[in-house]
Design a protein around this motif. Structure first.
Motif, mmCIF file in Angstrom:
data_model
loop_
_atom_site.group_PDB
_atom_site.id
_atom_site.type_symbol
_atom_site.label_atom_id
_atom_site.label_comp_id
_atom_site.label_asym_id
_atom_site.label_seq_id
_atom_site.Cartn_x
_atom_site.Cartn_y
_atom_site.Cartn_z
ATOM 1 N N VAL A 1 49.778 38.042 49.708
ATOM 2 C CA VAL A 1 50.159 38.873 48.558
ATOM 3 C C VAL A 1 48.908 39.382 47.853
ATOM 4 C CG1 VAL A 1 51.394 38.971 46.369
ATOM 5 C CG2 VAL A 1 52.259 37.512 48.215
ATOM 6 N N PRO A 2 48.669 40.695 47.846
ATOM 7 C CA PRO A 2 47.618 41.264 47.006
ATOM 8 C C PRO A 2 48.188 41.573 45.625
ATOM 9 C CG PRO A 2 48.476 42.949 48.493
ATOM 10 C CD PRO A 2 49.288 41.710 48.730
ATOM 11 N N HIS A 3 47.713 40.869 44.608
ATOM 12 C CA HIS A 3 48.261 41.074 43.255
ATOM 13 C C HIS A 3 47.311 40.413 42.262
ATOM 14 C CE1 HIS A 3 50.921 40.657 39.767
ATOM 15 N NE2 HIS A 3 51.664 41.603 40.314
ATOM 16 N N THR A 4 46.770 41.192 41.354
ATOM 17 C CA THR A 4 45.749 40.681 40.435
ATOM 18 C C THR A 4 46.296 39.577 39.535
ATOM 19 O OG1 THR A 4 44.541 42.773 40.454
ATOM 20 C CG2 THR A 4 44.153 41.306 38.588
ATOM 21 N N GLY A 5 47.488 39.782 38.965
ATOM 22 C CA GLY A 5 48.048 38.766 38.081
ATOM 23 C C GLY A 5 48.303 37.458 38.810
ATOM 24 N N LEU A 6 48.842 37.539 40.025
ATOM 25 C CA LEU A 6 49.100 36.331 40.803
ATOM 26 C C LEU A 6 47.794 35.653 41.191
ATOM 27 C CD1 LEU A 6 51.358 34.642 42.132
ATOM 28 C CD2 LEU A 6 51.016 36.007 44.202
ATOM 29 N N TYR A 7 46.824 36.428 41.619
ATOM 30 C CA TYR A 7 45.503 35.895 41.963
ATOM 31 C C TYR A 7 44.893 35.162 40.764
ATOM 32 C CZ TYR A 7 40.558 36.025 43.435
ATOM 33 O OH TYR A 7 39.253 35.706 43.744
ATOM 34 N N ASP A 8 45.017 35.746 39.586
ATOM 35 C CA ASP A 8 44.456 35.118 38.386
ATOM 36 C C ASP A 8 45.148 33.788 38.070
ATOM 37 O OD1 ASP A 8 42.714 37.228 38.126
ATOM 38 O OD2 ASP A 8 43.839 38.225 36.519
#
Length: 439
Positions: A215-222
């Motif tokens: 999953v590419p996703h900034t919020g999830l990565y954070d």
């Protein structure tokens, strides 16, 4: 041979992406396009595609940007192909590689029946290749330092420190049971999360059905990064925690990090609330309470689960079947994987589907996936939702261990999981067994 094959696979993947973006193969030699990562689900079949989950991870590692960052948290790690890919990323492209291991994965040898035997762990070798092994008591600023490996403290996870007493009086200590990796940028795509059900072992490739999501996703990565840093902090200092329950919505995703303490927040043996009987703080029970069965067509619930001992979850599934939902369950058949209370609840419920995969104990294939699919009324509206991660339906997974549960509210990802359940698992000769009411 496997390494060369994986390199050919990565090169072929890049070629396909570049061709689709540029429209003409002849343009590749002059202007190769970077890899683009999109949300996807990946499943292995130990009979036909045993390496699928591992290959996805290696492809992400090999396409991580130069001077980028890879972080991971893993229970067991004996896979030399993944080790070599991480070491090469560090050596050849300056990628910072920072991996947290459970303590069970640290030792090179273990005493088994009085004989020292090799564990196959890649902890020491990867630490040597990355140039640093972090020990308990070391202060680490992960954002300011380079590559390293860390082993969580003995008899606990990096965060979870609780030992659950078993019926025979022995204690089951907490572990870091996670299986996730984080990538700062893969090709042209920043902030990529890879969450799997599989440990990095041969048995989980060739003997067990497993799943993963990219999953590419900034919020999830954070959110994952926040959790990873907390694992690092507690894994290098302090005594750990008996409660670390953190749940956050990030767009189409939601994270749940464990362990989660029972309602009275009292972990003593004299506590009035039994951690194995408090359904009010069982996250999966709470999720299933969001399901409505008063719909046409009927809401469908699918569960593929390696270890299932939480009777309250089984009771809730039985109640949903009785209320008009169609409930399908596939469990693993190895000794001790399904609790007696769970067996009783599921076998008496008249579930739409109830199957057991034979497991490696029987010389066959087992299911090590851990996912729940809801297709129908969820939180009052029609949804197609996936819950997956490292989280088995056992009491240690809920109460003591470092664990991740990930909610995915995307129809395409759901459809991939549905096909895996309906076609791969239900269609496998290894998963035609009936679950009995007694072991």
């Amino acid at each position: 041979m496997r390494i060369r094959a994986l390199r050919r696979l990565a090169a072929a993947s890049a070629l396909v992406v570049a061709t689709s973006l540029l429209g003409a193969p002849q343009a590749l030699a002059e202007d190769p396009a970077p890899v683009t990562v999109r949300p996807k689900a990946v499943f292995n079949d130990p009979a036909t595609s045993p390496n699928a989950v591992r290959d996805e991870l290696v492809t992400l590692i090999r396409n991580t940007e130069p001077n980028g960052l890879i972080r991971g948290s893993i229970y067991l790690f004996t896979d030399g192909v993944v080790r070599d890919a991480l070491a090469a990323a560090h050596r050849d492209r300056g990628v910072r590689v920072q991996i947290l291991f459970d303590h069970d994965a640290v030792a090179d040898q273990k005493l088994v029946d009085g004989v020292w035997k090799a564990t196959g762990s890649e902890f020491s070798t990867l630490g040597q290749r990355l140039g640093r092994v972090v020990g308990y008591g070391e202060s680490v600023d992960a954002d300011a330092t380079g590559s390293f490996v860390l082993g969580c403290p003995e008899n606990r996870g990096c965060i979870g420190n609780r030992g659950l007493k078993k019926s025979d009086g022995s204690v089951e200590y907490a572990i870091n049971h996670n299986k996730y990796f984080l990538f700062s940028k893969v090709g042209a795509t920043p902030n990529v999360v890879f969450q799997s059900s599989a440990n990095l072992t041969a048995n989980h490739r060739t003997g067990m059905f497993n799943n993963a999501v990219t999953v590419p996703h900034t919020g999830l990565y954070d959110e994952y990064t926040h959790y990873w840093k907390d694992q690092l902090t507690h894994g290098t200092s302090g005594a750990g925690l008996d409660d670390y329950y953190r749940s956050t919505d990030v767009g189409a995703y939601k994270t749940y990090f464990f362990p989660r303490i029972e309602s009275d927040r009292d972990t003593r043996d004299t506590s009035a609330v039994d951690p194995r009987e408090d359904a009010s703080t069982d996250t999966v029970v709470s999720l299933l309470k969001n399901v409505s069965c008063a719909t046409t067509p009927a809401t469908e619930i699918r569960v593929a689960m390696y270890a299932f001992t939480r009777t309250q979850v089984a009771d809730r599934l039985a109640a949903l079947q009785a209320a008009g939902c169609r409930v399908h369950v596939v469990v693993n058949g190895e000794d001790g994987n399904v609790g007696s209370g769970v067996r009783a609840a599921l076998t008496s419920a008249g579930l739409t589907t109830l199957r057991q995969c034979a497991g490696t104990d029987a010389g066959s294939y087992g299911v090590h996936s851990k996912y729940l699919l809801i297709d129908g009324s969820y939180l009052g509206s029609p949804r197609k939702v996936v819950f997956t991660g490292s989280h088995n339906y056992t009491y240690p997974n809920l109460r003591s261990q470092d664990e991740t549960l990930l909610k995915i509210d995307q129809a395409e990802i759901f459809e991939a999981y549905r096909q895996n359940f309906d076609t791969t698992l239900l269609g496998s000769a290894a998963c035609q067994g009936a679950l009995s009411s007694a072991p």
